[in-house]
Design a protein around this motif. Structure first.
Motif, PDB file in Angstrom:
ATOM      1  N   HIS A 136     -14.350  -3.486  -3.679  1.00 46.41           N
ATOM      2  CA  HIS A 136     -13.039  -3.243  -3.066  1.00 46.41           C
ATOM      3  C   HIS A 136     -12.143  -2.456  -4.015  1.00 46.41           C
ATOM      4  O   HIS A 136     -11.977  -2.821  -5.181  1.00 46.41           O
ATOM      5  N   ASN A 137     -11.532  -1.373  -3.531  1.00 49.67           N
ATOM      6  CA  ASN A 137     -10.710  -0.527  -4.403  1.00 49.67           C
ATOM      7  C   ASN A 137      -9.358  -0.169  -3.791  1.00 49.67           C
ATOM      8  O   ASN A 137      -8.690   0.745  -4.256  1.00 49.67           O
ATOM      9  N   LYS A 138      -8.948  -0.876  -2.757  1.00 44.83           N
ATOM     10  CA  LYS A 138      -7.642  -0.607  -2.144  1.00 44.83           C
ATOM     11  C   LYS A 138      -6.612  -1.627  -2.628  1.00 44.83           C
ATOM     12  O   LYS A 138      -6.955  -2.666  -3.183  1.00 44.83           O
ATOM     13  N   TYR A 142       6.544  -7.961  -9.887  1.00 46.55           N
ATOM     14  CA  TYR A 142       7.194  -6.805 -10.509  1.00 46.55           C
ATOM     15  C   TYR A 142       6.319  -5.562 -10.512  1.00 46.55           C
ATOM     16  O   TYR A 142       6.758  -4.490 -10.862  1.00 46.55           O
ATOM     17  N   THR A 143       5.062  -5.698 -10.133  1.00 43.89           N
ATOM     18  CA  THR A 143       4.193  -4.530 -10.029  1.00 43.89           C
ATOM     19  C   THR A 143       4.043  -4.090  -8.580  1.00 43.89           C
ATOM     20  O   THR A 143       3.323  -3.147  -8.288  1.00 43.89           O
ATOM     21  N   ASN A 144       4.719  -4.781  -7.670  1.00 46.22           N
ATOM     22  CA  ASN A 144       4.685  -4.533  -6.226  1.00 46.22           C
ATOM     23  C   ASN A 144       3.357  -4.916  -5.596  1.00 46.22           C
ATOM     24  O   ASN A 144       3.286  -5.881  -4.874  1.00 46.22           O
ATOM     25  N   THR A 145       2.286  -4.169  -5.831  1.00 51.57           N
ATOM     26  CA  THR A 145       1.023  -4.555  -5.215  1.00 51.57           C
ATOM     27  C   THR A 145       0.496  -5.834  -5.859  1.00 51.57           C
ATOM     28  O   THR A 145       0.876  -6.185  -6.962  1.00 51.57           O
ATOM     29  N   SER A 146      -0.381  -6.506  -5.160  1.00 54.67           N
ATOM     30  CA  SER A 146      -0.947  -7.741  -5.687  1.00 54.67           C
ATOM     31  C   SER A 146      -1.719  -7.474  -6.980  1.00 54.67           C
ATOM     32  O   SER A 146      -2.371  -6.444  -7.136  1.00 54.67           O
ATOM     33  N   TYR A 147      -1.635  -8.444  -7.877  1.00 58.98           N
ATOM     34  CA  TYR A 147      -2.360  -8.349  -9.130  1.00 58.98           C
ATOM     35  C   TYR A 147      -3.837  -8.632  -8.868  1.00 58.98           C
ATOM     36  O   TYR A 147      -4.188  -9.657  -8.275  1.00 58.98           O
ATOM     37  N   THR A 192      -2.879   4.741  -0.353  1.00 59.03           N
ATOM     38  CA  THR A 192      -1.803   5.089  -1.293  1.00 59.03           C
ATOM     39  C   THR A 192      -0.459   5.260  -0.600  1.00 59.03           C
ATOM     40  O   THR A 192       0.571   4.780  -1.067  1.00 59.03           O
ATOM     41  N   LEU A 193      -0.451   5.942   0.542  1.00 60.55           N
ATOM     42  CA  LEU A 193       0.800   6.203   1.250  1.00 60.55           C
ATOM     43  C   LEU A 193       1.423   4.909   1.787  1.00 60.55           C
ATOM     44  O   LEU A 193       2.641   4.714   1.705  1.00 60.55           O
ATOM     45  N   ALA A 194       0.594   4.027   2.338  1.00 59.64           N
ATOM     46  CA  ALA A 194       1.118   2.765   2.864  1.00 59.64           C
ATOM     47  C   ALA A 194       1.661   1.899   1.739  1.00 59.64           C
ATOM     48  O   ALA A 194       2.703   1.260   1.875  1.00 59.64           O
ATOM     49  N   SER A 195       0.958   1.881   0.617  1.00 61.90           N
ATOM     50  CA  SER A 195       1.408   1.105  -0.529  1.00 61.90           C
ATOM     51  C   SER A 195       2.747   1.642  -1.038  1.00 61.90           C
ATOM     52  O   SER A 195       3.670   0.882  -1.360  1.00 61.90           O
ATOM     53  N   GLN A 196       2.870   2.959  -1.082  1.00 61.17           N
ATOM     54  CA  GLN A 196       4.124   3.584  -1.499  1.00 61.17           C
ATOM     55  C   GLN A 196       5.257   3.230  -0.536  1.00 61.17           C
ATOM     56  O   GLN A 196       6.380   2.947  -0.954  1.00 61.17           O
ATOM     57  N   ASP A 256       6.145  -1.856  14.806  1.00 64.60           N
ATOM     58  CA  ASP A 256       5.876  -0.423  14.941  1.00 64.60           C
ATOM     59  C   ASP A 256       6.323   0.378  13.717  1.00 64.60           C
ATOM     60  O   ASP A 256       6.081   1.589  13.630  1.00 64.60           O
ATOM     61  N   GLU A 257       6.984  -0.284  12.750  1.00 63.04           N
ATOM     62  CA  GLU A 257       7.367   0.385  11.506  1.00 63.04           C
ATOM     63  C   GLU A 257       6.300   0.253  10.421  1.00 63.04           C
ATOM     64  O   GLU A 257       6.381   0.918   9.390  1.00 63.04           O
ATOM     65  N   LEU A 258       5.319  -0.612  10.630  1.00 62.84           N
ATOM     66  CA  LEU A 258       4.267  -0.769   9.634  1.00 62.84           C
ATOM     67  C   LEU A 258       3.478   0.528   9.526  1.00 62.84           C
ATOM     68  O   LEU A 258       3.155   1.150  10.534  1.00 62.84           O
ATOM     69  N   PRO A 259       3.159   0.949   8.309  1.00 63.87           N
ATOM     70  CA  PRO A 259       2.473   2.242   8.140  1.00 63.87           C
ATOM     71  C   PRO A 259       1.045   2.207   8.679  1.00 63.87           C
ATOM     72  O   PRO A 259       0.378   1.166   8.663  1.00 63.87           O
ATOM     73  N   SER A 260       0.582   3.363   9.139  1.00 66.58           N
ATOM     74  CA  SER A 260      -0.757   3.450   9.732  1.00 66.58           C
ATOM     75  C   SER A 260      -1.854   3.202   8.703  1.00 66.58           C
ATOM     76  O   SER A 260      -2.972   2.820   9.065  1.00 66.58           O
ATOM     77  N   GLY A 261      -1.536   3.404   7.426  1.00 69.11           N
ATOM     78  CA  GLY A 261      -2.532   3.196   6.377  1.00 69.11           C
ATOM     79  C   GLY A 261      -2.661   1.757   5.919  1.00 69.11           C
ATOM     80  O   GLY A 261      -3.338   1.469   4.930  1.00 69.11           O
ATOM     81  N   ALA A 262      -2.005   0.817   6.639  1.00 71.29           N
ATOM     82  CA  ALA A 262      -2.110  -0.610   6.324  1.00 71.29           C
ATOM     83  C   ALA A 262      -2.984  -1.286   7.375  1.00 71.29           C
ATOM     84  O   ALA A 262      -2.714  -1.192   8.567  1.00 71.29           O
TER      85      ALA A 262
END
Length: 203
Positions: free
Chosen positions: A99-101, A120-125, A154-158, A179-185
Motif C-alpha cells: 500500500h502506497n497511498k 500535525y502531519t495531516n495524513t495518517s502516520y 495526492t490531489l485529494a490529500s492536498q 458531494d464536496e469530497l474529492p474524486s481521488g478519495a
C-alpha cells in the motif's frame, strides 16, 4: 499581576547591578545584592504563575480487533464497530506492504457532514504496516458517529489538508457535504461508534 512581575524583575536587575558596581560600603553592597536576588526570585516565580500552562491533549484508544496476518487490506483495528469512545482517541489500523497511498479518517456526526481528521502531519502516520491518526470528537454524550477511512491520491490529500488549514484559520469547522469530497478519495472502511462523554467545547 503581569505588571508587578515586570517591575520586580527590573528592580531586581537594577539592585544586582548596583551591588556589583557599588564599592563604598560592603554592608550596603550586600543589602542591594540580597534585595536584588529576592526581587528576581519573586519575579521569576510570578512569571511562572501568570504564564498559561501548555495544553496537553490526552489520547485514548478504544477496543482492538485481532489482526490476521498477512494483512490483505487497509482497515481499522481500533476503535471497533459499536465502540463507545472518549473525546480524543487514536484511530489505529493496518495496511498491506504494497500500500502506497495516503490514509485519512473522516468523521460523520449526526449533522451528516464529513470532518477530515489529522495530527500535525495531516495524513495518517504510517510505519511497518500500521497507521494511526489523532481523532477528535466535538459532539454530545451518546451521539452516534460514523468513522470512515479513505485512501487518497495526492490531489485529494492536498484538498483535505488545505480544508483543515482553512477551517483552523477561520476557527470555524463547517464540515464537508458528500458531494464536496474529492474524486481521488476512495472509501475503504467504516464503522459506527458512540460518544462516551460530552465533548463540546473541548479543545
Amino acid at each position: 499581576m503581569v505588571t508587578s512581575v515586570l517591575i520586580s524583575v527590573i528592580a531586581g536587575i537594577i539592585c544586582v547591578l548596583a551591588a556589583i558596581f557599588y564599592n563604598k560600603n560592603a554592608n550596603v553592597k550586600m543589602v542591594l545584592a540580597i534585595i536584588g536576588a529576592a526581587l528576581l526570585l519573586f519575579g521569576g516565580f510570578g512569571y511562572g504563575v501568570v504564564q498559561p500552562k501548555a495544553h496537553m491533549e490526552v489520547f485514548h484508544t478504544g477496543n482492538k480487533l485481532q489482526v490476521e496476518y498477512p494483512v490483505k487490506k487497509v482497515q481499522v483495528i481500533s476503535p471497533i464497530e459499536g465502540d463507545t469512545v472518549k473525546c480524543r482517541i487514536l484511530t489505529i489500523g493496518v495496511y498491506p506492504e504494497t500500500h502506497n497511498k495516503d490514509i485519512w479518517v473522516l468523521l460523520k456526526p449526526m449533522d451528516n457532514k464529513y470532518y477530515p481528521q489529522s495530527d500535525y502531519t495531516n495524513t495518517s502516520y504510517k510505519e511497518d504496516g500500521r497507521w494511526q491518526v489523532v481523532t477528535r470528537f466535538g459532539g454530545d454524550q451518546g451521539e452516534a458517529y460514523q468513522l470512515f477511512v479513505y485512501e487518497t491520491d495526492t490531489l485529494a490529500s492536498q484538498f483535505f489538508s488545505e480544508t483543515i488549514e482553512k477551517w483552523k484559520a477561520a476557527n470555524d469547522y463547517v464540515g464537508l457535504q458528500q458531494d464536496e469530497l474529492p474524486s481521488g478519495a476512495t472509501e475503504i472502511d467504516r464503522l459506527k461508534i458512540t460518544l462516551e462523554n460530552n465533548c463540546r467545547g473541548i479543545h
